[in-house]
Scaffold this motif. Structure first.
Motif, PDB file in Angstrom:
ATOM      1  N   LEU A 133     -28.008  13.939  15.108  1.00 17.01           N
ATOM      2  CA  LEU A 133     -26.963  13.017  14.681  1.00 17.01           C
ATOM      3  C   LEU A 133     -27.123  11.663  15.365  1.00 17.01           C
ATOM      4  CD1 LEU A 133     -23.933  15.480  15.046  1.00 17.01           C
ATOM      5  CD2 LEU A 133     -25.399  15.139  13.043  1.00 17.01           C
ATOM      6  N   THR A 134     -26.347  10.693  14.918  1.00 18.91           N
ATOM      7  CA  THR A 134     -26.238   9.402  15.587  1.00 18.91           C
ATOM      8  C   THR A 134     -24.927   9.392  16.369  1.00 18.91           C
ATOM      9  OG1 THR A 134     -27.480   8.244  13.867  1.00 18.91           O
ATOM     10  CG2 THR A 134     -26.050   6.905  15.275  1.00 18.91           C
ATOM     11  N   GLY A 135     -25.018   9.114  17.657  1.00 15.95           N
ATOM     12  CA  GLY A 135     -23.820   9.132  18.493  1.00 15.95           C
ATOM     13  C   GLY A 135     -23.719   7.897  19.361  1.00 15.95           C
TER      14      GLY A 135
ATOM     15  N   ARG B  63     -22.495  10.523  11.900  1.00 12.42           N
ATOM     16  CA  ARG B  63     -22.365   9.409  12.844  1.00 12.42           C
ATOM     17  C   ARG B  63     -21.029   9.583  13.571  1.00 12.42           C
ATOM     18  NH1 ARG B  63     -26.463   6.187  10.719  1.00 12.42           N
ATOM     19  NH2 ARG B  63     -26.082   4.427  12.113  1.00 12.42           N
TER      20      ARG B  63
ATOM     21  N   VAL C  52     -18.477  18.509  18.523  1.00  4.72           N
ATOM     22  CA  VAL C  52     -19.556  17.865  17.767  1.00  4.72           C
ATOM     23  C   VAL C  52     -20.108  18.823  16.717  1.00  4.72           C
ATOM     24  CG1 VAL C  52     -21.897  16.918  17.910  1.00  4.72           C
ATOM     25  CG2 VAL C  52     -20.177  16.259  19.607  1.00  4.72           C
TER      26      VAL C  52
ATOM     27  N   ILE D  32     -25.450  15.985  20.129  1.00  5.04           N
ATOM     28  CA  ILE D  32     -25.922  14.968  19.191  1.00  5.04           C
ATOM     29  C   ILE D  32     -27.428  15.114  18.970  1.00  5.04           C
ATOM     30  CG2 ILE D  32     -26.380  12.492  18.961  1.00  5.04           C
ATOM     31  CD1 ILE D  32     -23.550  13.149  18.211  1.00  5.04           C
TER      32      ILE D  32
ATOM     33  N   THR E  82     -19.612   5.030  10.909  1.00  2.98           N
ATOM     34  CA  THR E  82     -19.088   6.120  11.728  1.00  2.98           C
ATOM     35  C   THR E  82     -17.942   6.804  10.986  1.00  2.98           C
ATOM     36  OG1 THR E  82     -19.640   4.932  13.764  1.00  2.98           O
ATOM     37  CG2 THR E  82     -18.043   6.724  13.951  1.00  2.98           C
TER      38      THR E  82
ATOM     39  N   GLU F  90     -24.088  14.211  24.401  1.00  2.00           N
ATOM     40  CA  GLU F  90     -25.475  13.803  24.184  1.00  2.00           C
ATOM     41  C   GLU F  90     -26.354  14.991  23.817  1.00  2.00           C
ATOM     42  OE1 GLU F  90     -26.254  11.853  27.875  1.00  2.00           O
ATOM     43  OE2 GLU F  90     -25.596   9.881  27.126  1.00  2.00           O
TER      44      GLU F  90
END
Length: 341
Positions: free
Chosen positions: A213-215, A179, A169, A208, A241, A205
């Motif tokens: 971020l958006t995960g 994303r 990540v 992110i 994404t 998690e």
């Protein structure tokens, strides 16, 4: 041919023959040579099971798989089995493969009751694993591949899936991706507490949140068709994404196929990173940027820990947690300048 006939031909007692062959008690050199001569003439080979029973060792390690871990073994699992067998041979141990039925301790109970192995190595560990509890209660030597929720009680070797997913990540975030989707192992494995899937999700998690971020998280069955379907779902849920992190090497080909079908080029429009065996990561095109799982090292370390446990049953539990670096290959690149609409 048996010990009784050897004793008769050598004109000694059965017990003397037994002592001479096992070395448990001293026998005069003259008697030993006389017995050995008879043994050589008759071509006698002691029964391996009986010899092991007398010695209290079988020179065999049990490798145990749990139920419901998928319809087939992944390349990572097969590579690990091969490396473990090679490592066991170095210590002059054989490996007995055992799979459990609906009761995940059934094969263990059979192995212990029949004294077929000296110790066990457990694959596909769960956070709460009844096999571990059973072996601890039985005071039987074992090593796990992976960690339970209470890892200090046992000997284990593991890959830090949480740290590795977080590293993937971070790599994608550094490239500008905002994303990101996680393609995990099957839902049924998450339900039963499959350790690597849960720790990988936790790492995702955590990273992110830390990077703002958006995960999104997507369980996925272990096959290419499921990987393809997950890409369609990811792009349907959030067309903006631009990257995937995956723990599912068996679905990897399907992820690439799904992106190609959707008109997304890798890495120009979309990036993929993950945790996989090196040869699996290098089979796809472009090759996968991945934390390379050291299957051979895992096998060697697991056998070494178990042999050490057999030699020193009272010793403190030992652990090895591996966190290999992310190998940069061709599947990751800068995020697109504008979201894909």
């Amino acid at each position: 041919m048996n010990i009784g006939e050897i004793a008769q031909r050598a004109n000694v007692s059965r017990s003397t023959v037994s002592y001479a062959l096992s070395g448990k008690r001293p026998v005069s050199e003259t008697t030993r040579r006389k017995i050995q001569q008879v043994v050589d003439e008759l071509g006698y080979q002691p029964n391996a099971s009986a010899r092991a029973l007398a010695a209290g060792r079988t020179s065999t390690i049990g490798l145990v798989f749990p139920p419901a871990v998928g319809h087939h073994y992944t390349a990572m699992q097969l590579d690990f089995i091969g490396s473990l067998a090679d490592a066991a041979a170095v210590h002059e141990y054989d490996v007995l493969l055992s799979t459990a039925g609906t009761d995940s301790t059934s094969s263990l109970r059979r192995l212990l009751a029949e004294r077929r192995v000296d110790g066990a190595i457990l694959m596909e560990v769960r956070l709460a694993d009844e096999r571990v509890d059973y072996l601890l209660e039985a005071d039987f030597p074992f090593v796990t591949i992976g960690r339970t929720a209470a890892p200090d009680r046992t000997c284990w070797v593991g890959v830090d899936h949480g740290a590795l997913v977080a590293a993937c990540v971070d790599h994608l975030a550094d490239l500008g991706h905002r994303r990101i989707a996680l393609v995990n192992r099957p839902e049924r494995l998450l339900r039963i507490g499959y350790e690597s899937a849960h720790r990988g999700l936790e790492g995702f998690e955590r990273a992110i949140a830390a990077r703002g971020l958006t995960g999104r998280h997507y369980p996925c069955d272990d096959d290419a068709a499921s990987g393809h379907a997950r890409v369609e779902q990811i792009l349907h849920d959030d067309p903006d994404t631009t990257a995937i992190v995956t723990l599912n090497e068996a679905a990897l080909g399907g992820l690439y196929q799904g992106l190609a079908r959707a008109g997304r080029s890798v890495p120009g429009d979309f990036s993929i990173a993950g945790v996989a065996l090196p040869h699996w990561a290098q089979m796809v095109s472009p090759q996968l940027t991945a934390a390379d799982v050291p299957a051979a090292q895992l096998g060697r370390l697991a056998v070494d820990l178990l042999v050490a446990r057999l030699d020193d049953p009272a010793g403190a539990p030992r652990h090895h947690l591996l966190a290999p670096p992310v190998s940069l290959r061709g599947s990751t690149g800068p995020a697109p300048l504008a979201p894909t609409s």
